[in-house]
Design an enzyme around this catalytic site. Structure first.
Site, PDB file in Angstrom:
ATOM      1  N   ARG A   1     -29.988   7.984 -31.583  1.00 22.05           N
ATOM      2  CA  ARG A   1     -29.807   6.831 -32.475  1.00 22.05           C
ATOM      3  C   ARG A   1     -29.691   7.304 -33.925  1.00 22.05           C
ATOM      4  O   ARG A   1     -28.913   6.773 -34.703  1.00 22.05           O
ATOM      5  CB  ARG A   1     -30.977   5.863 -32.314  1.00 22.05           C
ATOM      6  CG  ARG A   1     -31.051   5.311 -30.899  1.00 22.05           C
ATOM      7  CD  ARG A   1     -32.241   4.407 -30.692  1.00 22.05           C
ATOM      8  NE  ARG A   1     -32.306   3.926 -29.311  1.00 22.05           N
ATOM      9  CZ  ARG A   1     -31.604   2.903 -28.828  1.00 22.05           C
ATOM     10  NH1 ARG A   1     -30.777   2.249 -29.625  1.00 22.05           N
ATOM     11  NH2 ARG A   1     -31.713   2.536 -27.572  1.00 22.05           N
TER      12      ARG A   1
ATOM     13  N   MET B   1     -60.587  13.844 -30.364  1.00 17.61           N
ATOM     14  CA  MET B   1     -59.269  13.429 -30.857  1.00 17.61           C
ATOM     15  C   MET B   1     -58.975  12.003 -30.394  1.00 17.61           C
ATOM     16  O   MET B   1     -59.358  11.614 -29.294  1.00 17.61           O
ATOM     17  CB  MET B   1     -58.202  14.380 -30.304  1.00 17.61           C
ATOM     18  CG  MET B   1     -56.841  14.189 -30.882  1.00 17.61           C
ATOM     19  SD  MET B   1     -55.805  15.626 -30.543  1.00 17.61           S
ATOM     20  CE  MET B   1     -55.077  15.153 -29.005  1.00 17.61           C
TER      21      MET B   1
ATOM     22  N   GLN C   1     -50.180  24.558 -42.249  1.00 16.10           N
ATOM     23  CA  GLN C   1     -49.248  25.150 -41.280  1.00 16.10           C
ATOM     24  C   GLN C   1     -47.873  24.499 -41.416  1.00 16.10           C
ATOM     25  O   GLN C   1     -46.853  25.162 -41.250  1.00 16.10           O
ATOM     26  CB  GLN C   1     -49.812  25.132 -39.853  1.00 16.10           C
ATOM     27  CG  GLN C   1     -50.052  23.776 -39.188  1.00 16.10           C
ATOM     28  CD  GLN C   1     -48.786  23.110 -38.692  1.00 16.10           C
ATOM     29  OE1 GLN C   1     -47.835  23.788 -38.369  1.00 16.10           O
ATOM     30  NE2 GLN C   1     -48.781  21.783 -38.685  1.00 16.10           N
TER      31      GLN C   1
ATOM     32  N   GLY D   1     -54.606  27.541 -27.442  1.00 18.56           N
ATOM     33  CA  GLY D   1     -53.750  28.041 -28.513  1.00 18.56           C
ATOM     34  C   GLY D   1     -54.386  27.943 -29.887  1.00 18.56           C
ATOM     35  O   GLY D   1     -54.318  28.895 -30.684  1.00 18.56           O
TER      36      GLY D   1
ATOM     37  N   ALA E   1     -60.698  27.701 -25.753  1.00 12.17           N
ATOM     38  CA  ALA E   1     -60.022  28.980 -25.534  1.00 12.17           C
ATOM     39  C   ALA E   1     -58.520  28.787 -25.360  1.00 12.17           C
ATOM     40  O   ALA E   1     -57.864  29.508 -24.615  1.00 12.17           O
ATOM     41  CB  ALA E   1     -60.629  29.655 -24.303  1.00 12.17           C
TER      42      ALA E   1
ATOM     43  N   ASN F   1     -45.684  28.479 -32.639  1.00 16.53           N
ATOM     44  CA  ASN F   1     -45.660  27.059 -33.039  1.00 16.53           C
ATOM     45  C   ASN F   1     -44.485  26.762 -33.954  1.00 16.53           C
ATOM     46  O   ASN F   1     -44.297  25.627 -34.388  1.00 16.53           O
ATOM     47  CB  ASN F   1     -46.983  26.642 -33.713  1.00 16.53           C
ATOM     48  CG  ASN F   1     -47.036  27.039 -35.173  1.00 16.53           C
ATOM     49  OD1 ASN F   1     -46.432  28.021 -35.576  1.00 16.53           O
ATOM     50  ND2 ASN F   1     -47.750  26.272 -35.981  1.00 16.53           N
TER      51      ASN F   1
ATOM     52  N   ASP G   1     -50.202  28.488 -37.420  1.00 15.34           N
ATOM     53  CA  ASP G   1     -51.538  27.896 -37.249  1.00 15.34           C
ATOM     54  C   ASP G   1     -52.624  28.809 -37.818  1.00 15.34           C
ATOM     55  O   ASP G   1     -53.593  28.335 -38.430  1.00 15.34           O
ATOM     56  CB  ASP G   1     -51.832  27.640 -35.763  1.00 15.34           C
ATOM     57  CG  ASP G   1     -51.129  26.394 -35.247  1.00 15.34           C
ATOM     58  OD1 ASP G   1     -50.783  25.529 -36.075  1.00 15.34           O
ATOM     59  OD2 ASP G   1     -50.926  26.289 -34.020  1.00 15.34           O
TER      60      ASP G   1
ATOM     61  N   ARG H   1     -60.527  32.054 -18.337  1.00 16.12           N
ATOM     62  CA  ARG H   1     -59.622  31.925 -19.486  1.00 16.12           C
ATOM     63  C   ARG H   1     -60.324  32.406 -20.763  1.00 16.12           C
ATOM     64  O   ARG H   1     -59.731  33.098 -21.601  1.00 16.12           O
ATOM     65  CB  ARG H   1     -59.194  30.456 -19.616  1.00 16.12           C
ATOM     66  CG  ARG H   1     -58.086  30.238 -20.601  1.00 16.12           C
ATOM     67  CD  ARG H   1     -57.712  28.768 -20.691  1.00 16.12           C
ATOM     68  NE  ARG H   1     -56.567  28.593 -21.580  1.00 16.12           N
ATOM     69  CZ  ARG H   1     -56.116  27.436 -21.999  1.00 16.12           C
ATOM     70  NH1 ARG H   1     -56.679  26.314 -21.600  1.00 16.12           N
ATOM     71  NH2 ARG H   1     -55.091  27.355 -22.814  1.00 16.12           N
TER      72      ARG H   1
ATOM     73  N   GLN I   1     -44.267  26.277 -42.283  1.00 16.02           N
ATOM     74  CA  GLN I   1     -43.042  26.078 -41.497  1.00 16.02           C
ATOM     75  C   GLN I   1     -41.887  25.719 -42.426  1.00 16.02           C
ATOM     76  O   GLN I   1     -40.770  26.218 -42.282  1.00 16.02           O
ATOM     77  CB  GLN I   1     -43.240  24.933 -40.488  1.00 16.02           C
ATOM     78  CG  GLN I   1     -44.176  25.301 -39.358  1.00 16.02           C
ATOM     79  CD  GLN I   1     -44.280  24.231 -38.294  1.00 16.02           C
ATOM     80  OE1 GLN I   1     -44.183  23.041 -38.586  1.00 16.02           O
ATOM     81  NE2 GLN I   1     -44.501  24.648 -37.064  1.00 16.02           N
TER      82      GLN I   1
ATOM     83  N   LYS J   1     -46.384  25.767 -26.623  1.00 15.23           N
ATOM     84  CA  LYS J   1     -46.477  26.918 -27.532  1.00 15.23           C
ATOM     85  C   LYS J   1     -46.372  28.252 -26.780  1.00 15.23           C
ATOM     86  O   LYS J   1     -45.725  29.183 -27.245  1.00 15.23           O
ATOM     87  CB  LYS J   1     -47.805  26.883 -28.290  1.00 15.23           C
ATOM     88  CG  LYS J   1     -47.863  25.812 -29.362  1.00 15.23           C
ATOM     89  CD  LYS J   1     -49.164  25.879 -30.128  1.00 15.23           C
ATOM     90  CE  LYS J   1     -49.336  24.669 -31.013  1.00 15.23           C
ATOM     91  NZ  LYS J   1     -50.512  24.705 -31.845  1.00 15.23           N
TER      92      LYS J   1
HETATM   93  P1  NAP Z   1     -54.957  23.854 -25.553  1.00 16.94           P
HETATM   94  O1  NAP Z   1     -54.173  25.119 -25.617  1.00 16.94           O
HETATM   95  O2  NAP Z   1     -54.697  22.881 -24.457  1.00 16.94           O
HETATM   96  O3  NAP Z   1     -56.507  24.283 -25.511  1.00 16.94           O
HETATM   97  C1  NAP Z   1     -57.531  23.331 -25.506  1.00 16.94           C
HETATM   98  C2  NAP Z   1     -58.854  24.000 -25.231  1.00 16.94           C
HETATM   99  O4  NAP Z   1     -59.860  22.985 -25.274  1.00 16.94           O
HETATM  100  C3  NAP Z   1     -58.959  24.637 -23.860  1.00 16.94           C
HETATM  101  O5  NAP Z   1     -59.743  25.784 -23.909  1.00 16.94           O
HETATM  102  C4  NAP Z   1     -59.632  23.535 -23.041  1.00 16.94           C
HETATM  103  O6  NAP Z   1     -60.331  24.012 -21.925  1.00 16.94           O
HETATM  104  C5  NAP Z   1     -60.593  22.999 -24.062  1.00 16.94           C
HETATM  105  N1  NAP Z   1     -61.077  21.673 -23.720  1.00 16.94           N
HETATM  106  C6  NAP Z   1     -60.333  20.563 -23.581  1.00 16.94           C
HETATM  107  N2  NAP Z   1     -61.107  19.514 -23.273  1.00 16.94           N
HETATM  108  C7  NAP Z   1     -62.372  19.980 -23.218  1.00 16.94           C
HETATM  109  C8  NAP Z   1     -63.633  19.393 -22.934  1.00 16.94           C
HETATM  110  N3  NAP Z   1     -63.727  18.107 -22.639  1.00 16.94           N
HETATM  111  N4  NAP Z   1     -64.730  20.178 -22.960  1.00 16.94           N
HETATM  112  C9  NAP Z   1     -64.616  21.492 -23.247  1.00 16.94           C
HETATM  113  N5  NAP Z   1     -63.463  22.114 -23.523  1.00 16.94           N
HETATM  114  C10 NAP Z   1     -62.349  21.358 -23.506  1.00 16.94           C
HETATM  115  O7  NAP Z   1     -54.798  23.020 -26.893  1.00 16.94           O
HETATM  116  P2  NAP Z   1     -54.674  23.606 -28.387  1.00 16.94           P
HETATM  117  O8  NAP Z   1     -53.250  23.786 -28.761  1.00 16.94           O
HETATM  118  O9  NAP Z   1     -55.566  24.771 -28.502  1.00 16.94           O
HETATM  119  O10 NAP Z   1     -55.204  22.365 -29.244  1.00 16.94           O
HETATM  120  C11 NAP Z   1     -56.580  22.060 -29.281  1.00 16.94           C
HETATM  121  C12 NAP Z   1     -56.875  21.126 -30.454  1.00 16.94           C
HETATM  122  O11 NAP Z   1     -56.513  21.758 -31.672  1.00 16.94           O
HETATM  123  C13 NAP Z   1     -56.080  19.827 -30.415  1.00 16.94           C
HETATM  124  O12 NAP Z   1     -56.951  18.772 -30.737  1.00 16.94           O
HETATM  125  C14 NAP Z   1     -55.058  19.977 -31.508  1.00 16.94           C
HETATM  126  O13 NAP Z   1     -54.740  18.751 -32.127  1.00 16.94           O
HETATM  127  C15 NAP Z   1     -55.791  20.866 -32.481  1.00 16.94           C
HETATM  128  N6  NAP Z   1     -54.845  21.616 -33.326  1.00 16.94           N
HETATM  129  C16 NAP Z   1     -54.870  21.362 -34.648  1.00 16.94           C
HETATM  130  C17 NAP Z   1     -54.000  22.030 -35.493  1.00 16.94           C
HETATM  131  C18 NAP Z   1     -54.053  21.739 -36.966  1.00 16.94           C
HETATM  132  O14 NAP Z   1     -53.125  22.099 -37.675  1.00 16.94           O
HETATM  133  N7  NAP Z   1     -55.103  21.125 -37.445  1.00 16.94           N
HETATM  134  C19 NAP Z   1     -53.111  22.969 -34.993  1.00 16.94           C
HETATM  135  C20 NAP Z   1     -53.115  23.219 -33.623  1.00 16.94           C
HETATM  136  C21 NAP Z   1     -53.991  22.529 -32.792  1.00 16.94           C
HETATM  137  P3  NAP Z   1     -59.573  24.297 -20.516  1.00 16.94           P
HETATM  138  O15 NAP Z   1     -58.846  25.565 -20.701  1.00 16.94           O
HETATM  139  O16 NAP Z   1     -60.682  24.356 -19.535  1.00 16.94           O
HETATM  140  O17 NAP Z   1     -58.677  23.104 -20.303  1.00 16.94           O
END
Ligand code: NAP
Length: 504
Positions: A199, A434, A487, A375, A373, A337, A352, A400, A491, A312
């Protein structure tokens, strides 16, 4: 020039008032959805009253059948009679479904009395014909083959609209428009969130028109933006054939703040570019197919992509497999990213880590505990190590977590132990807290102490439950919004070669 068409679909306020509002908002064309408005007498009255003074924004008359997603459930004869009656009032354009058009020569002849079909030279000005097809189930895999037999009269505008699953479908539609742009006029659009780019980019690729709703209550198709969103957020007035395309790729991306941030910054800097949400289904294969499609078509003008959950790591792997350059910090984080396309060559970076470093500026390095653990955790750990912190991570998936600790060279513990020992900095890198789960916190409030600094990478909301609890006990807090903005600014620098200026 691609027209901006505003559909009017309901009679909750007088039609003439809606028409004035649409024109004031910048509509070039006003679509009267006769099938939804229902009141053909009110439409006739509007057209009659304005016959002399039309000019700037003509009308498009549409009587969409239920089979193609509209509100008309009457027969073809009745529908054609309505086209004839209202068409005599010279609205400007008539939208007739291709399927209806193909059904009978008699029907084509009748439409030909009020619309320019090229069949016989008309003596008086007639309406232009738009022949349309709405595929409500999908965007067919063989899109080109399905569009090629669209045998409309030469003078007609061809319109096809598809339901998209994601932005890959949207890009396939946009590419068809690009390929057909120089020939007969086309309207090619995608419905759904993945179709938003079709669009907006209709103007870049020479579409005859795009549709935008007057307001949130008047959306005529799923994924249709409002005219204000299209003009203010997606920079409609500034778009042209040379506009560079940027966007955020992830699943989901609807709530991303990046389009607002990047479009406003490009507008301030006078950069000819637009930044769009590009939801791509979560499977790695889908991401790979999408990236291969873009990489094979540099003429689409995609110059940079932000990459978010869950793509990512897929982006890093894709670059590895296709021989693209990857920055050291992206390799260390195990995630990309930021994707950049420079003269057909794709490369990847990770902003990041640098964003996290900026958010933690000014702190004296000590012991840091990182929750999660994924990204974001990898990026924060890399940033902390660069700044001289001693890092330990806590994850709920032991395998992990151990792997991340081994790759990045830090300590690790199981999730249940996260509040057992003291630290100087606690960094939440999980998505716990979140939106919409704002009531959750990854850390027991009782274990927080005023000597700590608490950093939450979550930035929606900015003040998470964890940060509120930390502030309540007197601890210093750092929000994820600082990291997010930093970040994004990096970019911007990577794609445009200049600094992102702040809003005045
Ligand atoms: P991701 O790769 O999916 O990793 C998330 C991590 O959190 C994994 O280790 C996951 O465990 C764990 N987790 C999720 N739910 C959980 C729970 N209920 N209890 C315990 N551990 C839990 O995601 P990501 O990219 O790292 O992003 C994570 C957060 O960072 C998001 O909220 C995102 O918005 C934020 N972030 C912010 C920025 C910024 O610029 N501020 C940049 C990047 C990311 P499992 O492996 O067991 O699933």
């Amino acid at each position: 020039m691609t027209a901006l068409a505003v559909p009017l679909i309901q009679l909750d306020s007088p039609l003439a008032q809606q028409v004035s509002a649409a024109r004031a908002a910048g509509a070039d064309l006003i679509e009267l959805r006769v099938d939804l408005l229902g009141d053909s007498a009110a439409i006739a009255e509007l057209l009659e009253r304005e016959q002399e003074s039309r000019g700037d924004a003509p009308y498009l008359l549409t009587i969409r059948s239920a089979a193609e997603g509209g509100g008309w459930d009457g027969g073809d004869d009745e529908r054609v009679a309505l086209y004839e009656r209202l068409g005599l009032l010279q609205p400007g354009y008539l939208d007739v479904e291709w399927a209806t058009w193909q059904r009978s020569a008699n029907l084509r002849q009748k439409i030909g009395l009020v619309a320019e079909t090229g069949a016989e030279p008309g003596t008086r000005a007639k309406n232009r014909l738009i022949l349309s097809w709405h595929e409500l189930r999908e965007t067919p895999a063989d899109l080109a083959a399905r569009l090629d037999p669209f045998d409309a009269p030469a003078s007609a505008i061809r319109k096809a609209v598809f339901t998209t699953r994601d932005a890959f479908d949207g890009w396939r539609i946009a590419d068809e428009l690009r390929r057909r742009g120089a020939g007969a006029p086309w309207i090619l659009l995608g419905m759904g969130e993945g179709g938003l780019l079709t669009r907006v980019l209709a103007k870049k690729f020479g579409g005859f028109l795009t549709f935008a709703a007057l307001d949130e209550d008047s959306l005529a198709a799923p994924g249709q933006p409002t005219i204000a969103t299209l003009r203010e957020l997606y920079r409609w007035d500034a778009l042209g054939p040379a506009t560079g395309v940027y966007g955020v790729v992830g699943w989901p991306v609807a709530h991303s703040q990046s389009p607002r941030l990047h479009n406003a910054a490009m507008a301030r800097a006078g950069i000819d570019g637009v930044y769009l949400p590009m939801p791509i289904l979560p499977e790695r294969e889908r991401f790979v197919a999408f990236m291969d499609f873009l990489a094979a078509r540099p003429e689409l003008g995609v110059r940079g992509l932000s990459v978010t959950i869950p793509h990512k790591e897929h982006a890093l792997q894709w670059l590895r497999e296709r021989g693209g350059a990857i920055s050291d910090i992206a390799l260390r984080c195990g995630a990309v990213n930021t994707l950049q396309c420079d003269r057909g060559r794709w490369s990847g970076d990770n902003t990041d880590a640098a964003g996290a470093l900026r958010a933690l500026q000014g702190l004296t390095p000590g012991r840091a505990h990182v929750l999660g653990a994924g990204g974001a955790a990898r990026a924060v750990i890399a940033a902390l190590q660069t700044a001289g912190w001693q890092v330990r991570i806590y994850g709920r998936d032991a395998r992990r977590t151990a792997e991340v600790a081994r790759e990045l060279g830090c300590e690790w513990r199981i999730w249940e132990e996260r509040a057992r020992t003291r630290c100087d900095l606690l960094a939440n890198c999980t998505q716990v807290g979140m939106s919409p789960n704002e009531d959750e916190s990854p850390y027991p409030a009782a274990a927080l102490r005023k000597e700590m600094t608490v950093f939450d990478t979550v930035y929606q909301p900015e003040q998470t439950r964890l940060l509120r609890a930390a502030a309540d006990c007197g601890a210093a807090v750092r929000s994820g919004l600082t990291m997010f903005r930093a970040q994004a600014a990096l970019q911007f620098e990577c794609w445009h070669g200049r600094a992102m200026t702040n809003e005045a």
